[in-house]
Structure formats: C-alpha cells, structure tokens
Design a protein around this motif. Sequence first.
Motif, PDB file in Angstrom:
ATOM      1  N   GLY A   2       0.836  -1.173   0.000  1.00 32.37           N
ATOM      2  CA  GLY A   2       0.000   0.000   0.000  1.00 32.37           C
ATOM      3  C   GLY A   2       0.885   1.242   0.000  1.00 32.37           C
ATOM      4  N   GLY A   3       0.431   2.315   0.630  1.00 29.20           N
ATOM      5  CA  GLY A   3      -0.545   2.433   1.682  1.00 29.20           C
ATOM      6  C   GLY A   3      -0.593   1.221   2.601  1.00 29.20           C
ATOM      7  N   GLU A   4      -1.761   0.984   3.134  1.00 32.30           N
ATOM      8  CA  GLU A   4      -1.982  -0.192   3.961  1.00 32.30           C
ATOM      9  C   GLU A   4      -2.919  -1.138   3.215  1.00 32.30           C
ATOM     10  OE1 GLU A   4      -2.388  -3.256   5.872  1.00 32.30           O
ATOM     11  OE2 GLU A   4      -0.802  -1.864   6.432  1.00 32.30           O
ATOM     12  N   PRO A   5      -2.383  -2.235   2.671  1.00 27.33           N
ATOM     13  CA  PRO A   5      -3.174  -3.105   1.791  1.00 27.33           C
ATOM     14  C   PRO A   5      -4.393  -3.728   2.463  1.00 27.33           C
ATOM     15  CG  PRO A   5      -1.067  -4.126   2.334  1.00 27.33           C
ATOM     16  CD  PRO A   5      -0.985  -2.698   2.795  1.00 27.33           C
ATOM     17  N   LEU A   6      -4.365  -3.913   3.774  1.00 30.89           N
ATOM     18  CA  LEU A   6      -5.517  -4.524   4.440  1.00 30.89           C
ATOM     19  C   LEU A   6      -6.742  -3.615   4.403  1.00 30.89           C
ATOM     20  CD1 LEU A   6      -3.934  -6.225   7.591  1.00 30.89           C
ATOM     21  CD2 LEU A   6      -4.288  -7.163   5.300  1.00 30.89           C
ATOM     22  N   LEU A   7      -6.562  -2.339   4.027  1.00 28.74           N
ATOM     23  CA  LEU A   7      -7.698  -1.429   3.917  1.00 28.74           C
ATOM     24  C   LEU A   7      -8.495  -1.647   2.636  1.00 28.74           C
ATOM     25  CD1 LEU A   7      -6.190   1.932   5.258  1.00 28.74           C
ATOM     26  CD2 LEU A   7      -7.655   0.287   6.450  1.00 28.74           C
ATOM     27  N   ARG A   8      -7.956  -2.411   1.696  1.00 26.63           N
ATOM     28  CA  ARG A   8      -8.725  -2.731   0.486  1.00 26.63           C
ATOM     29  C   ARG A   8      -9.655  -3.890   0.816  1.00 26.63           C
ATOM     30  NH1 ARG A   8      -7.567  -1.896  -5.535  1.00 26.63           N
ATOM     31  NH2 ARG A   8      -9.132  -3.198  -6.564  1.00 26.63           N
ATOM     32  N   ASN A  28       1.068  -3.019   7.926  1.00 26.97           N
ATOM     33  CA  ASN A  28       1.440  -2.500   9.236  1.00 26.97           C
ATOM     34  C   ASN A  28       0.864  -3.361  10.361  1.00 26.97           C
ATOM     35  OD1 ASN A  28      -1.279  -1.658   9.630  1.00 26.97           O
ATOM     36  ND2 ASN A  28      -0.860   0.404   8.897  1.00 26.97           N
ATOM     37  N   GLY A  29       0.101  -4.383  10.010  1.00 30.18           N
ATOM     38  CA  GLY A  29      -0.375  -5.351  10.986  1.00 30.18           C
ATOM     39  C   GLY A  29      -1.696  -5.029  11.637  1.00 30.18           C
ATOM     40  N   ILE A  30      -2.216  -3.834  11.428  1.00 29.46           N
ATOM     41  CA  ILE A  30      -3.489  -3.475  12.049  1.00 29.46           C
ATOM     42  C   ILE A  30      -4.632  -4.139  11.288  1.00 29.46           C
ATOM     43  CG2 ILE A  30      -5.045  -1.559  12.591  1.00 29.46           C
ATOM     44  CD1 ILE A  30      -2.542   0.187  12.935  1.00 29.46           C
ATOM     45  N   GLY A  31      -5.374  -4.981  11.982  1.00 29.23           N
ATOM     46  CA  GLY A  31      -6.431  -5.769  11.350  1.00 29.23           C
ATOM     47  C   GLY A  31      -5.987  -7.150  10.920  1.00 29.23           C
ATOM     48  N   LEU A  32      -4.697  -7.412  11.028  1.00 30.62           N
ATOM     49  CA  LEU A  32      -4.168  -8.705  10.597  1.00 30.62           C
ATOM     50  C   LEU A  32      -4.644  -9.846  11.493  1.00 30.62           C
ATOM     51  CD1 LEU A  32      -2.333 -10.098   8.522  1.00 30.62           C
ATOM     52  CD2 LEU A  32      -0.383  -9.608  10.034  1.00 30.62           C
ATOM     53  N   ASP A  33      -4.974  -9.529  12.740  1.00 28.44           N
ATOM     54  CA  ASP A  33      -5.471 -10.588  13.622  1.00 28.44           C
ATOM     55  C   ASP A  33      -6.748 -11.210  13.076  1.00 28.44           C
ATOM     56  OD1 ASP A  33      -6.764  -8.142  14.071  1.00 28.44           O
ATOM     57  OD2 ASP A  33      -7.209  -8.596  16.177  1.00 28.44           O
ATOM     58  N   ARG A  34      -7.561 -10.436  12.340  1.00 29.26           N
ATOM     59  CA  ARG A  34      -8.789 -10.964  11.740  1.00 29.26           C
ATOM     60  C   ARG A  34      -8.566 -11.545  10.346  1.00 29.26           C
ATOM     61  NH1 ARG A  34     -11.494  -7.403  10.001  1.00 29.26           N
ATOM     62  NH2 ARG A  34     -10.292  -5.526  10.451  1.00 29.26           N
ATOM     63  N   LEU A  35      -7.559 -11.042   9.649  1.00 29.53           N
ATOM     64  CA  LEU A  35      -7.417 -11.361   8.232  1.00 29.53           C
ATOM     65  C   LEU A  35      -6.307 -12.354   7.906  1.00 29.53           C
ATOM     66  CD1 LEU A  35      -7.950  -7.767   6.773  1.00 29.53           C
ATOM     67  CD2 LEU A  35      -9.554  -9.680   6.756  1.00 29.53           C
ATOM     68  N   ALA A  36      -5.447 -12.665   8.859  1.00 33.62           N
ATOM     69  CA  ALA A  36      -4.316 -13.550   8.565  1.00 33.62           C
ATOM     70  C   ALA A  36      -4.782 -14.909   8.065  1.00 33.62           C
ATOM     71  CB  ALA A  36      -3.426 -13.705   9.806  1.00 33.62           C
ATOM     72  N   GLN A  37      -5.708 -15.533   8.765  1.00 33.89           N
ATOM     73  CA  GLN A  37      -6.167 -16.865   8.351  1.00 33.89           C
ATOM     74  C   GLN A  37      -6.924 -16.824   7.028  1.00 33.89           C
ATOM     75  OE1 GLN A  37      -5.262 -19.845  10.098  1.00 33.89           O
ATOM     76  NE2 GLN A  37      -5.797 -20.506   8.020  1.00 33.89           N
ATOM     77  N   LEU A  79      -6.484 -14.760   4.598  1.00 36.49           N
ATOM     78  CA  LEU A  79      -5.481 -14.536   3.558  1.00 36.49           C
ATOM     79  C   LEU A  79      -4.704 -15.818   3.262  1.00 36.49           C
ATOM     80  CD1 LEU A  79      -4.142 -11.031   4.640  1.00 36.49           C
ATOM     81  CD2 LEU A  79      -5.157 -11.573   2.412  1.00 36.49           C
ATOM     82  N   ALA A  80      -4.345 -16.540   4.312  1.00 34.53           N
ATOM     83  CA  ALA A  80      -3.660 -17.819   4.106  1.00 34.53           C
ATOM     84  C   ALA A  80      -4.554 -18.789   3.350  1.00 34.53           C
ATOM     85  CB  ALA A  80      -3.230 -18.397   5.452  1.00 34.53           C
ATOM     86  N   ASP A  81      -5.817 -18.835   3.709  1.00 34.06           N
ATOM     87  CA  ASP A  81      -6.768 -19.728   3.033  1.00 34.06           C
ATOM     88  C   ASP A  81      -6.934 -19.344   1.559  1.00 34.06           C
ATOM     89  OD1 ASP A  81      -7.149 -21.007   5.454  1.00 34.06           O
ATOM     90  OD2 ASP A  81      -9.033 -19.973   5.916  1.00 34.06           O
ATOM     91  N   ALA A  82      -6.792 -18.039   1.246  1.00 37.19           N
ATOM     92  CA  ALA A  82      -6.915 -17.566  -0.131  1.00 37.19           C
ATOM     93  C   ALA A  82      -5.679 -17.866  -0.964  1.00 37.19           C
ATOM     94  CB  ALA A  82      -7.202 -16.067  -0.145  1.00 37.19           C
ATOM     95  N   ALA A  86       1.680 -15.810  12.361  1.00 34.81           N
ATOM     96  CA  ALA A  86       2.439 -17.022  12.674  1.00 34.81           C
ATOM     97  C   ALA A  86       1.502 -18.211  12.849  1.00 34.81           C
ATOM     98  CB  ALA A  86       3.268 -16.804  13.935  1.00 34.81           C
ATOM     99  N   ASP A  87       0.389 -18.007  13.547  1.00 34.54           N
ATOM    100  CA  ASP A  87      -0.571 -19.089  13.776  1.00 34.54           C
ATOM    101  C   ASP A  87      -1.191 -19.574  12.470  1.00 34.54           C
ATOM    102  OD1 ASP A  87      -0.086 -18.888  16.473  1.00 34.54           O
ATOM    103  OD2 ASP A  87      -1.902 -17.738  16.928  1.00 34.54           O
ATOM    104  N   ALA A  88      -1.317 -18.668  11.489  1.00 36.53           N
ATOM    105  CA  ALA A  88      -1.922 -19.028  10.201  1.00 36.53           C
ATOM    106  C   ALA A  88      -0.921 -19.682   9.256  1.00 36.53           C
ATOM    107  CB  ALA A  88      -2.523 -17.782   9.542  1.00 36.53           C
ATOM    108  N   GLY A  89       0.338 -19.787   9.670  1.00 36.71           N
ATOM    109  CA  GLY A  89       1.344 -20.433   8.835  1.00 36.71           C
ATOM    110  C   GLY A  89       1.953 -19.542   7.779  1.00 36.71           C
ATOM    111  N   LEU A  90       1.800 -18.223   7.924  1.00 37.85           N
ATOM    112  CA  LEU A  90       2.384 -17.286   6.949  1.00 37.85           C
ATOM    113  C   LEU A  90       3.841 -17.037   7.325  1.00 37.85           C
ATOM    114  CD1 LEU A  90      -0.663 -14.855   6.657  1.00 37.85           C
ATOM    115  CD2 LEU A  90       0.137 -16.486   4.934  1.00 37.85           C
ATOM    116  N   THR A  91       4.608 -18.088   7.267  1.00 35.09           N
ATOM    117  CA  THR A  91       5.980 -18.055   7.783  1.00 35.09           C
ATOM    118  C   THR A  91       7.007 -18.193   6.663  1.00 35.09           C
ATOM    119  OG1 THR A  91       5.768 -20.434   8.186  1.00 35.09           O
ATOM    120  CG2 THR A  91       5.309 -18.964  10.033  1.00 35.09           C
ATOM    121  N   PRO A  92       8.250 -17.726   6.860  1.00 31.70           N
ATOM    122  CA  PRO A  92       8.657 -17.019   8.074  1.00 31.70           C
ATOM    123  C   PRO A  92       8.013 -15.642   8.169  1.00 31.70           C
ATOM    124  CG  PRO A  92      10.389 -16.897   6.429  1.00 31.70           C
ATOM    125  CD  PRO A  92       9.334 -17.810   5.861  1.00 31.70           C
TER     126      PRO A  92
END
Length: 333
Positions: free
Chosen positions: A77-83, A107-116, A118-121, A158-164
């Motif tokens: 972005g900007g902050e891509p999670l805002l899209r 920047n990680g804001i909102g990633l707690d809801r979107l990490a999984q 995004l990984a699933d996508a 990390a929990d969603a496996g988006l590692t490293p």
Amino acid sequence: MESMSVPTAGPLVDTFGRVASDLRVSVTDRCNLRCTYCMPAEGLPWMAKPEMLDDDEMVRLIRLFVALGIDQVRFTGGEPLLRRSLIDVVRRVGELPNRPRMALTTNGIGLDRLAQPLADAGLDRINVSLDTVSSQRFIELTRRDRFADVERGLKAAADAGLTPVKVNAVAMPGEDPSDLLAWCLDRGYELRFIEQMPLDAQHSWDRSTMMSRQDLLDALGARFRLSPVEQRGSAPAERFYVNGGPATVGVIASVTAPFCGACDRVRLTADGQVRNCLFARDENDLRGPMRAGASDEELTDLIRLNMWGKAPGHGIGTPNFQQPDRPMSAIGG
C-alpha cells in the motif's frame, strides 16, 4: 534507447540485462497510521475510487506480468488490508496459470482478523512493518496508539502459517535496534532493518540524520555476535547470522550500499501506473489504455517499454538526484 529496440519476446528485461521477476502491487494509497517519516499528521489527499484499478483490472494486469515471467507478487500500500476486496484479489491471483508466490507487506493493524482468511486464499508469506517495541515510542512514530493491534496481528500471521513472519523496521535515530532484534528473536520473527529513504511526502529527508547500515551493525554488534550469510543474489537484504544462527537479521541499505545492479523488481501502482524503480521519475500509464480497450498485447508492449527504460541505479547522493513526486504511500512499498 528508441522504442524500436525494445524486445517483443522473452523475459521482462532492461538495457542492463536485469530481468524482472518480482512485482510489487500497491492495492491502495490509504493508510491508517501517520508515520512521521512518511506523511504529515493530517494525512494526504487519497486517490478517488474511480482513479484506482478495480479488481478485474488489477488481476488482468498481474496476469500479464506473470506471463512475462514474474514469479513473485507482493501486495503493498498504503496499507493493503484497507482494500476490502484484498482476499478475493489474492485468491484470483492464486488461480492464475504459473501461479506466482504471493507475499504481503502490512502494518499489521487488522491482521489478527485477516491472517487466516489470507492464508486460506493462497497468500504464502507476510512482512509486518514495526519500528519499535515501545508502545509509547510507537505512538510518537505513528501518531496512533495501535501497538497492541500489531502484536496481535503478528501472532495471528504465525498461527496461520504465513511463515517465516518477517518484521520490517525503518532504522530510526535515537532507537536502540538491539531491543527490537531481541524482541523478534524471542518470538521467532525474522527482522530486517531498512535505511530511511527519501520517500516522505514532506520531502524533509536528511541523509545526515539517518541511521546507516554501519550505524546499525555497530549498535547490534554491541549486544549480539553477527556473521554474514553467504549468497545474497537479488535479495534486497544483506543477512547476518545472530550468535551463530540459525536466526538471522537483515539490513536493507538502499542508501549507503545500494543493490540496484541486481534489482529484479517492477511496480504497479493502485491507479495503474507501471514503475521500473521505487525512485523513478517517469511511469507508464496502463489504466488509461486498458479502459480505452487496449489489447493484452498492447498493454504488454507498454510494460516492456517501461522496463527497457530502467536506469542503472536510483542515484541517491548524486547531484542530479530528485526525489519522486509521489510519496511512498502512493508508490507502494
């Protein structure tokens, strides 16, 4: 070099023989932080929605880049999670022939809801921007009290496996970088420091006040034993084992030790401009021709033309260097 000399087949190459394989796609110029080294406290005039690529346009252009040999796409972005449609864009890019690896810088804001989701996508990897582990200093740097949100986002990634899970930190004067490294080592995150670059909207960057690669290594070396990792290739980060490894820390010295000669990047802005360098003064419009009915072949020719004109380096520190008109938030990280 005249456009007649531009290759019409083969990989996406420039006149210096560099081949683009890494596409940075800005999905929005909007951001929910106001980092002092990036934009003023009041923010910036954002792109109007009609100026921005819609999902179909963005996926079409990414498909053309992939057909030209791009094998990694990083959403920024900007902050891509805002899209709001980001997850669907990631899913659609993951369904392309010759599916590229997909990463995201946030920047990680909102990633707690979107990490999984995004990984699933189909997202493969994530980078989270974080410059300090002091919640008070975070407020001073970003003008927002959101440090706890970033912490939750990192854990969710990390929990969603988006590692490293990688942490990107702009090296800030007055900060002890070893505190951030210790924090990341404790949590299993891979830290990369970035020299502050002249990409702020205020055009107030001053090389004499930035923390350089050597400043960083000196500060880190006072607390940790660093040894270089061999084989860098086209990666922007120079990596070092920490206390013998396996953990590493990276330094992206874009200003004092540029890596332009091995650059494999090309950029697509949220409003459909192709840029062959973060610091490019020129860009080629893909959105206008696309909306006017341009064919895939015509758009591909424009992409090739832009890459063919790539300069040998960004020129920071040279007498003729000019900071890009667009700030980082409008170009894409």
